[in-house]
Motif scaffolding. Sequence first.
Motif, PDB file in Angstrom:
ATOM      1  N   ALA A   4       0.790  -1.010  -0.222  1.00 43.60           N
ATOM      2  CA  ALA A   4       0.143   0.377  -0.246  1.00 43.60           C
ATOM      3  C   ALA A   4       0.536   1.367   0.335  1.00 43.60           C
ATOM      4  CB  ALA A   4      -0.732   0.520   0.995  1.00 43.60           C
ATOM      5  N   SER A   5       2.426   1.386   0.697  1.00 44.34           N
ATOM      6  CA  SER A   5       3.036   2.571   0.738  1.00 44.34           C
ATOM      7  C   SER A   5       3.677   2.525  -0.460  1.00 44.34           C
ATOM      8  CB  SER A   5       3.585   2.067   1.696  1.00 44.34           C
ATOM      9  OG  SER A   5       4.731   2.954   1.727  1.00 44.34           O
ATOM     10  N   LYS A   6       4.033   1.440  -1.451  1.00 43.83           N
ATOM     11  CA  LYS A   6       4.111   1.641  -2.168  1.00 43.83           C
ATOM     12  C   LYS A   6       3.273   2.534  -3.848  1.00 43.83           C
ATOM     13  CE  LYS A   6       8.000  -2.402  -1.870  1.00 43.83           C
ATOM     14  NZ  LYS A   6       8.242  -3.610  -2.716  1.00 43.83           N
ATOM     15  N   ARG A   7       2.218   1.947  -3.730  1.00 50.06           N
ATOM     16  CA  ARG A   7       1.404   2.246  -4.173  1.00 50.06           C
ATOM     17  C   ARG A   7       1.308   3.364  -4.101  1.00 50.06           C
ATOM     18  NH1 ARG A   7      -1.167  -2.564  -3.143  1.00 50.06           N
ATOM     19  NH2 ARG A   7      -2.219  -1.676  -1.760  1.00 50.06           N
ATOM     20  N   SER A   8       0.918   4.070  -3.349  1.00 52.70           N
ATOM     21  CA  SER A   8       1.076   5.331  -2.388  1.00 52.70           C
ATOM     22  C   SER A   8       2.106   6.743  -2.730  1.00 52.70           C
ATOM     23  CB  SER A   8       0.830   5.756  -0.893  1.00 52.70           C
ATOM     24  OG  SER A   8       1.756   6.003  -0.824  1.00 52.70           O
ATOM     25  N   LYS A   9       3.247   5.803  -3.166  1.00 53.78           N
ATOM     26  CA  LYS A   9       4.923   6.827  -3.577  1.00 53.78           C
ATOM     27  C   LYS A   9       4.850   7.114  -5.098  1.00 53.78           C
ATOM     28  CE  LYS A   9       9.261   6.896  -3.546  1.00 53.78           C
ATOM     29  NZ  LYS A   9       9.238   7.316  -5.374  1.00 53.78           N
ATOM     30  N   ALA A  10       4.168   6.363  -5.945  1.00 57.14           N
ATOM     31  CA  ALA A  10       4.395   5.703  -7.145  1.00 57.14           C
ATOM     32  C   ALA A  10       5.995   6.904  -7.336  1.00 57.14           C
ATOM     33  CB  ALA A  10       3.475   6.468  -7.775  1.00 57.14           C
ATOM     34  N   ASP A  11       5.048   7.600  -8.464  1.00 57.70           N
ATOM     35  CA  ASP A  11       6.767   8.188  -8.817  1.00 57.70           C
ATOM     36  C   ASP A  11       6.462   9.433  -8.839  1.00 57.70           C
ATOM     37  OD1 ASP A  11       4.929   9.263  -9.325  1.00 57.70           O
ATOM     38  OD2 ASP A  11       5.377   9.592 -11.615  1.00 57.70           O
ATOM     39  N   LYS A  12       6.329   9.846  -6.894  1.00 56.64           N
ATOM     40  CA  LYS A  12       6.972  11.341  -6.431  1.00 56.64           C
ATOM     41  C   LYS A  12       7.970  10.856  -5.564  1.00 56.64           C
ATOM     42  CE  LYS A  12       2.148  10.645  -5.217  1.00 56.64           C
ATOM     43  NZ  LYS A  12       0.964  10.241  -4.256  1.00 56.64           N
ATOM     44  N   ASP A  13       8.349  12.623  -5.239  1.00 51.69           N
ATOM     45  CA  ASP A  13       9.827  12.404  -5.179  1.00 51.69           C
ATOM     46  C   ASP A  13       9.766  13.081  -3.457  1.00 51.69           C
ATOM     47  OD1 ASP A  13       9.699  15.800  -4.593  1.00 51.69           O
ATOM     48  OD2 ASP A  13       9.831  16.117  -6.299  1.00 51.69           O
ATOM     49  N   PRO A  14      10.475  13.974  -2.502  1.00 53.01           N
ATOM     50  CA  PRO A  14      10.650  13.265  -1.329  1.00 53.01           C
ATOM     51  C   PRO A  14       9.488  15.303  -1.349  1.00 53.01           C
ATOM     52  CG  PRO A  14      12.656  13.022  -1.803  1.00 53.01           C
ATOM     53  CD  PRO A  14      11.972  13.104  -3.007  1.00 53.01           C
ATOM     54  N   GLU A  16       6.335  15.623  -2.731  1.00 54.45           N
ATOM     55  CA  GLU A  16       5.233  15.087  -2.671  1.00 54.45           C
ATOM     56  C   GLU A  16       4.852  13.327  -1.371  1.00 54.45           C
ATOM     57  OE1 GLU A  16       4.695  16.089  -7.071  1.00 54.45           O
ATOM     58  OE2 GLU A  16       6.222  14.323  -6.543  1.00 54.45           O
ATOM     59  N   TRP A  17       6.166  13.025  -0.609  1.00 53.60           N
ATOM     60  CA  TRP A  17       6.057  11.592  -0.680  1.00 53.60           C
ATOM     61  C   TRP A  17       7.183  11.631   0.354  1.00 53.60           C
ATOM     62  CZ3 TRP A  17       7.344   7.508   0.599  1.00 53.60           C
ATOM     63  CH2 TRP A  17       7.020   6.433   0.799  1.00 53.60           C
ATOM     64  N   LEU A  18       6.702  10.926   1.855  1.00 54.51           N
ATOM     65  CA  LEU A  18       7.386  10.311   2.660  1.00 54.51           C
ATOM     66  C   LEU A  18       6.593   9.134   3.150  1.00 54.51           C
ATOM     67  CD1 LEU A  18       9.046  13.729   4.201  1.00 54.51           C
ATOM     68  CD2 LEU A  18      10.249  12.194   2.868  1.00 54.51           C
ATOM     69  N   PRO A  19       7.985   8.360   3.590  1.00 49.49           N
ATOM     70  CA  PRO A  19       6.901   7.315   4.142  1.00 49.49           C
ATOM     71  C   PRO A  19       6.728   7.388   6.009  1.00 49.49           C
ATOM     72  CG  PRO A  19       8.997   6.953   3.778  1.00 49.49           C
ATOM     73  CD  PRO A  19       8.939   8.424   3.774  1.00 49.49           C
ATOM     74  N   GLN A  48      14.153  21.881  -1.504  1.00 50.69           N
ATOM     75  CA  GLN A  48      13.515  22.467  -0.410  1.00 50.69           C
ATOM     76  C   GLN A  48      13.009  21.051   1.388  1.00 50.69           C
ATOM     77  OE1 GLN A  48      13.763  25.928   1.060  1.00 50.69           O
ATOM     78  NE2 GLN A  48      14.955  25.841  -1.084  1.00 50.69           N
ATOM     79  N   ALA A  49      12.077  20.799   0.081  1.00 53.80           N
ATOM     80  CA  ALA A  49      11.546  19.138   0.998  1.00 53.80           C
ATOM     81  C   ALA A  49      12.862  18.517   1.512  1.00 53.80           C
ATOM     82  CB  ALA A  49      11.281  17.874   0.491  1.00 53.80           C
ATOM     83  N   LEU A  50      14.017  18.141   1.213  1.00 55.54           N
ATOM     84  CA  LEU A  50      14.883  17.522   1.387  1.00 55.54           C
ATOM     85  C   LEU A  50      15.953  18.879   2.675  1.00 55.54           C
ATOM     86  CD1 LEU A  50      16.622  15.645  -2.013  1.00 55.54           C
ATOM     87  CD2 LEU A  50      15.162  15.372  -0.012  1.00 55.54           C
ATOM     88  N   LEU A  51      16.151  19.777   2.402  1.00 53.98           N
ATOM     89  CA  LEU A  51      17.218  20.742   2.999  1.00 53.98           C
ATOM     90  C   LEU A  51      16.195  20.211   4.241  1.00 53.98           C
ATOM     91  CD1 LEU A  51      17.952  23.073   0.810  1.00 53.98           C
ATOM     92  CD2 LEU A  51      19.284  22.253   2.547  1.00 53.98           C
ATOM     93  N   GLY A  52      15.022  20.530   4.840  1.00 51.80           N
ATOM     94  CA  GLY A  52      13.942  20.482   5.731  1.00 51.80           C
ATOM     95  C   GLY A  52      14.368  19.512   6.216  1.00 51.80           C
ATOM     96  N   LEU A  53      14.712  17.962   5.708  1.00 48.10           N
ATOM     97  CA  LEU A  53      14.772  17.190   6.368  1.00 48.10           C
ATOM     98  C   LEU A  53      15.735  16.849   7.207  1.00 48.10           C
ATOM     99  CD1 LEU A  53      13.327  15.013   3.785  1.00 48.10           C
ATOM    100  CD2 LEU A  53      12.701  14.783   5.874  1.00 48.10           C
TER     101      LEU A  53
END
Length: 69
Positions: A4-14, A16-19, A48-53
């Motif tokens: 289910a997690s893999k389906r929700s991720k699809a081709d999104k980058d960080p 748009e999606w994080l575990p 920006q998402a990666l810098l925040g993480l």
Amino acid sequence: MSAASKRSKADKDPAEWLPSDGSYHTYAATWVATKLRWDLAVDEAERQALLGLAEDCPNMTVVYERAAS
């Protein structure tokens, strides 16, 4: 990662999606290592998402080896 997690991720980058299971810092470090290894571009939202993480986890080290040209 569950099916289910893999389906929700699809081709999104960080940006748009994080575990949701708390492994997002490891996921982000692996994502960055892959981008660096293959010299892949990032868009501004992803950056920006990666810098925040990275700010949330200053002791995380990204280890990678450049792919052979």
